[in-house]
Design a protein around this motif. Structure first.
Motif, PDB file in Angstrom:
ATOM      1  N   LEU A 130      -4.071   2.021  -5.842  1.00  0.00           N
ATOM      2  CA  LEU A 130      -3.181   2.828  -6.685  1.00  0.00           C
ATOM      3  C   LEU A 130      -1.714   2.603  -6.333  1.00  0.00           C
ATOM      4  N   LYS A 131      -1.459   1.968  -5.191  1.00  0.00           N
ATOM      5  CA  LYS A 131      -0.067   1.648  -4.851  1.00  0.00           C
ATOM      6  C   LYS A 131       0.503   0.622  -5.837  1.00  0.00           C
ATOM      7  N   ILE A 132      -0.368  -0.101  -6.544  1.00  0.00           N
ATOM      8  CA  ILE A 132       0.105  -0.995  -7.605  1.00  0.00           C
ATOM      9  C   ILE A 132       0.810  -0.180  -8.679  1.00  0.00           C
ATOM     10  N   SER A 134       2.422   2.796  -8.342  1.00  0.00           N
ATOM     11  CA  SER A 134       3.751   3.233  -7.903  1.00  0.00           C
ATOM     12  C   SER A 134       4.710   2.058  -7.791  1.00  0.00           C
ATOM     13  N   THR A 135       4.216   0.908  -7.321  1.00  0.00           N
ATOM     14  CA  THR A 135       5.080  -0.267  -7.185  1.00  0.00           C
ATOM     15  C   THR A 135       5.571  -0.742  -8.543  1.00  0.00           C
ATOM     16  N   ALA A 136       4.697  -0.741  -9.543  1.00  0.00           N
ATOM     17  CA  ALA A 136       5.081  -1.189 -10.883  1.00  0.00           C
ATOM     18  C   ALA A 136       6.176  -0.299 -11.469  1.00  0.00           C
ATOM     19  N   PHE A 137       6.021   1.012 -11.356  1.00  0.00           N
ATOM     20  CA  PHE A 137       7.032   1.927 -11.885  1.00  0.00           C
ATOM     21  C   PHE A 137       8.361   1.782 -11.138  1.00  0.00           C
ATOM     22  N   LEU A 138       8.294   1.633  -9.810  1.00  0.00           N
ATOM     23  CA  LEU A 138       9.521   1.496  -9.027  1.00  0.00           C
ATOM     24  C   LEU A 138      10.183   0.143  -9.265  1.00  0.00           C
ATOM     25  N   TYR A 139       9.375  -0.891  -9.493  1.00  0.00           N
ATOM     26  CA  TYR A 139       9.925  -2.195  -9.880  1.00  0.00           C
ATOM     27  C   TYR A 139      10.734  -2.044 -11.170  1.00  0.00           C
ATOM     28  N   ARG A 140      10.164  -1.258 -12.092  1.00  0.00           N
ATOM     29  CA  ARG A 140      10.830  -1.060 -13.387  1.00  0.00           C
ATOM     30  C   ARG A 140      12.130  -0.282 -13.220  1.00  0.00           C
ATOM     31  N   ILE A 197       4.759   6.269  -1.313  1.00  0.00           N
ATOM     32  CA  ILE A 197       5.696   5.821  -0.278  1.00  0.00           C
ATOM     33  C   ILE A 197       5.539   4.333  -0.016  1.00  0.00           C
ATOM     34  N   SER A 198       4.300   3.838  -0.090  1.00  0.00           N
ATOM     35  CA  SER A 198       4.066   2.412   0.092  1.00  0.00           C
ATOM     36  C   SER A 198       4.775   1.596  -0.975  1.00  0.00           C
ATOM     37  N   GLY A 199       4.686   2.067  -2.230  1.00  0.00           N
ATOM     38  CA  GLY A 199       5.376   1.378  -3.309  1.00  0.00           C
ATOM     39  C   GLY A 199       6.875   1.387  -3.114  1.00  0.00           C
ATOM     40  N   LEU A 200       7.428   2.553  -2.736  1.00  0.00           N
ATOM     41  CA  LEU A 200       8.860   2.680  -2.510  1.00  0.00           C
ATOM     42  C   LEU A 200       9.314   1.793  -1.362  1.00  0.00           C
ATOM     43  N   ASN A 285       6.553  -8.562  -4.120  1.00  0.00           N
ATOM     44  CA  ASN A 285       5.576  -7.499  -3.902  1.00  0.00           C
ATOM     45  C   ASN A 285       4.309  -7.720  -4.733  1.00  0.00           C
ATOM     46  N   ILE A 286       4.425  -8.486  -5.814  1.00  0.00           N
ATOM     47  CA  ILE A 286       3.251  -8.769  -6.630  1.00  0.00           C
ATOM     48  C   ILE A 286       2.250  -9.580  -5.811  1.00  0.00           C
ATOM     49  N   ALA A 287       2.733 -10.582  -5.069  1.00  0.00           N
ATOM     50  CA  ALA A 287       1.855 -11.374  -4.201  1.00  0.00           C
ATOM     51  C   ALA A 287       1.281 -10.498  -3.090  1.00  0.00           C
ATOM     52  N   ARG A 288       2.118  -9.590  -2.567  1.00  0.00           N
ATOM     53  CA  ARG A 288       1.653  -8.666  -1.523  1.00  0.00           C
ATOM     54  C   ARG A 288       0.537  -7.772  -2.052  1.00  0.00           C
ATOM     55  N   LEU A 289       0.708  -7.252  -3.261  1.00  0.00           N
ATOM     56  CA  LEU A 289      -0.301  -6.372  -3.848  1.00  0.00           C
ATOM     57  C   LEU A 289      -1.586  -7.139  -4.178  1.00  0.00           C
ATOM     58  N   PHE A 290      -1.432  -8.398  -4.560  1.00  0.00           N
ATOM     59  CA  PHE A 290      -2.616  -9.218  -4.832  1.00  0.00           C
ATOM     60  C   PHE A 290      -3.418  -9.410  -3.548  1.00  0.00           C
ATOM     61  N   LEU A 291      -2.713  -9.629  -2.434  1.00  0.00           N
ATOM     62  CA  LEU A 291      -3.375  -9.754  -1.132  1.00  0.00           C
ATOM     63  C   LEU A 291      -4.117  -8.459  -0.798  1.00  0.00           C
ATOM     64  N   ILE A 292      -3.443  -7.326  -0.982  1.00  0.00           N
ATOM     65  CA  ILE A 292      -4.041  -6.027  -0.667  1.00  0.00           C
ATOM     66  C   ILE A 292      -5.269  -5.772  -1.534  1.00  0.00           C
TER      67      ILE A 292
END
Length: 332
Positions: A130-132, A134-140, A197-200, A285-292
């Motif tokens: 689910l951190k994907i 938060s990361t997507a929204f914060l990326y935006r 927090i992980s996404g941020l 972070n996209i590559a990081r999230l893919f790894l996760i």
């Protein structure tokens, strides 16, 4: 002849639009594979550390030792650059932005260890996707990266996966162990905070690493880990002050409750942190999230092998939804 600043320290910090990986592709892929297995095994080793359903050591102590190890490794990797190019100490104001991710990671790393007693390893990894979201929204919001229609669909599937797995986990019956799919309400609340927090932290860390792209990644890591040591050292000290009220003789023992599994976590997480920094600086972070997300497969397989995990329909549905979401999110 020495330089007028730290190796690679730019005269003016500005975002760089093109990032070139400083290693060959074979080594880069190997690093991603190793990072996936390390990330996927973290929760397994954490559960192997448990004694009577609790973590026998201070999470702040473990994270403090991990930060010290990461700092030592970063200094060793930075020294050849210093001998070649010279070194000038960065100003405090230059280093100060690294305190922000240090604070975020300090909180998240501690809550991550405490979450292990609230859910099984496979659930931890599936819900962690689910951190994907938060990361997507914060990326935006922060980096102004647009979200495609496929990615919006993927985010909706991730929410559905989280609901499915949470519902099945909350209704789990019998003794809750690492071998049964389960999660508590407290665990869900902790996971929600952890993912946000992980996404941020991920988005902000990528931003400052790339804004100062010409600065050596080893120097950037040193600044980040110095703040991490100060913060986690303070958390550990305050926790020990409270602990000594009931256990005066055992308080302020840094390695209290450690086992061989604890040391495995410390060593692997030290290298995982360095790998994540390299990914965020030289990729995204996209590559990081893919790894996760790939680590979810590792955790599930290890849970079945180590804990004889019994999968239920809700978990399997969530697992499939996450896989579909990953495909859609990374679809060109």
């Amino acid at each position: 002849m020495g330089r007028t600043g730290p190796p690679g320290l730019p005269e003016a910090t500005k975002p760089v639009n093109i990032y070139v990986k400083p290693v060959n592709m074979c080594l880069w892929r190997l690093m991603l594979i190793v990072g996936t297995f390390i990330y996927g095994s973290y929760t397994i080793f954490a559960h192997l550390c448990e004694v009577d359903g609790r973590i026998p050591f201070s999470s702040a102590s473990m994270i403090l030792v991990t930060e010290v190890m990461k700092l030592i490794i970063s200094i060793c990797m930075f020294m050849p650059e210093v001998r070649r190019d010279g070194f000038t100490m960065p100003s405090f104001m230059y280093a100060l932005p690294f305190s922000v991710p240090a604070i975020l990671y300090c909180f998240n790393n501690n809550i991550s260890m405490q979450m292990q007693t609230q859910m099984d390893p496979a659930t931890y990894q599936v819900l962690g996707n689910l951190k994907i979201l938060s990361t997507a929204f914060l990326y935006r919001l922060i980096i102004k990266r647009p979200i495609s229609g496929f990615q919006w669909s993927a985010l909706a599937l991730l929410v559905a996966a989280g609901v499915s797995n949470s519902y099945g986990g909350l209704h789990a019956k019998g003794i809750q162990t690492a071998g049964t799919i389960h999660v508590t309400l407290k665990g869900l609340g902790m996971m929600a905070m952890y993912c946000f927090i992980s996404g941020l932290a991920g988005v902000y860390t990528e931003y400052i690493l790339k804004e100062r792209y010409q600065t050596s990644i080893h120097l950037q890591n040193i600044m980040l880990y110095l703040f991490g040591i100060i913060l986690n050292g303070g958390v550990w000290f305050l926790a020990e002050v409270k602990y000594q009220d009931d256990n005066k003789d055992l308080a302020f023992h840094l390695f209290r409750g450690y086992s061989s599994y604890t040391w495995i976590i410390i060593i692997t997480q030290a290298f995982c942190g360095l790998i994540m920094s390299a990914i965020m600086k030289h990729s995204s972070n996209i590559a990081r999230l893919f790894l996760i997300s790939c680590a979810m497969l590792v955790t599930t397989i290890l849970s079945v092998l180590v804990f004889n995990l019994q999968l239920n329909l809700y978990f399997c549905s969530a697992f499939v939804l996450v896989l579909i979401a990953l495909y859609l999110y990374h679809k060109k």
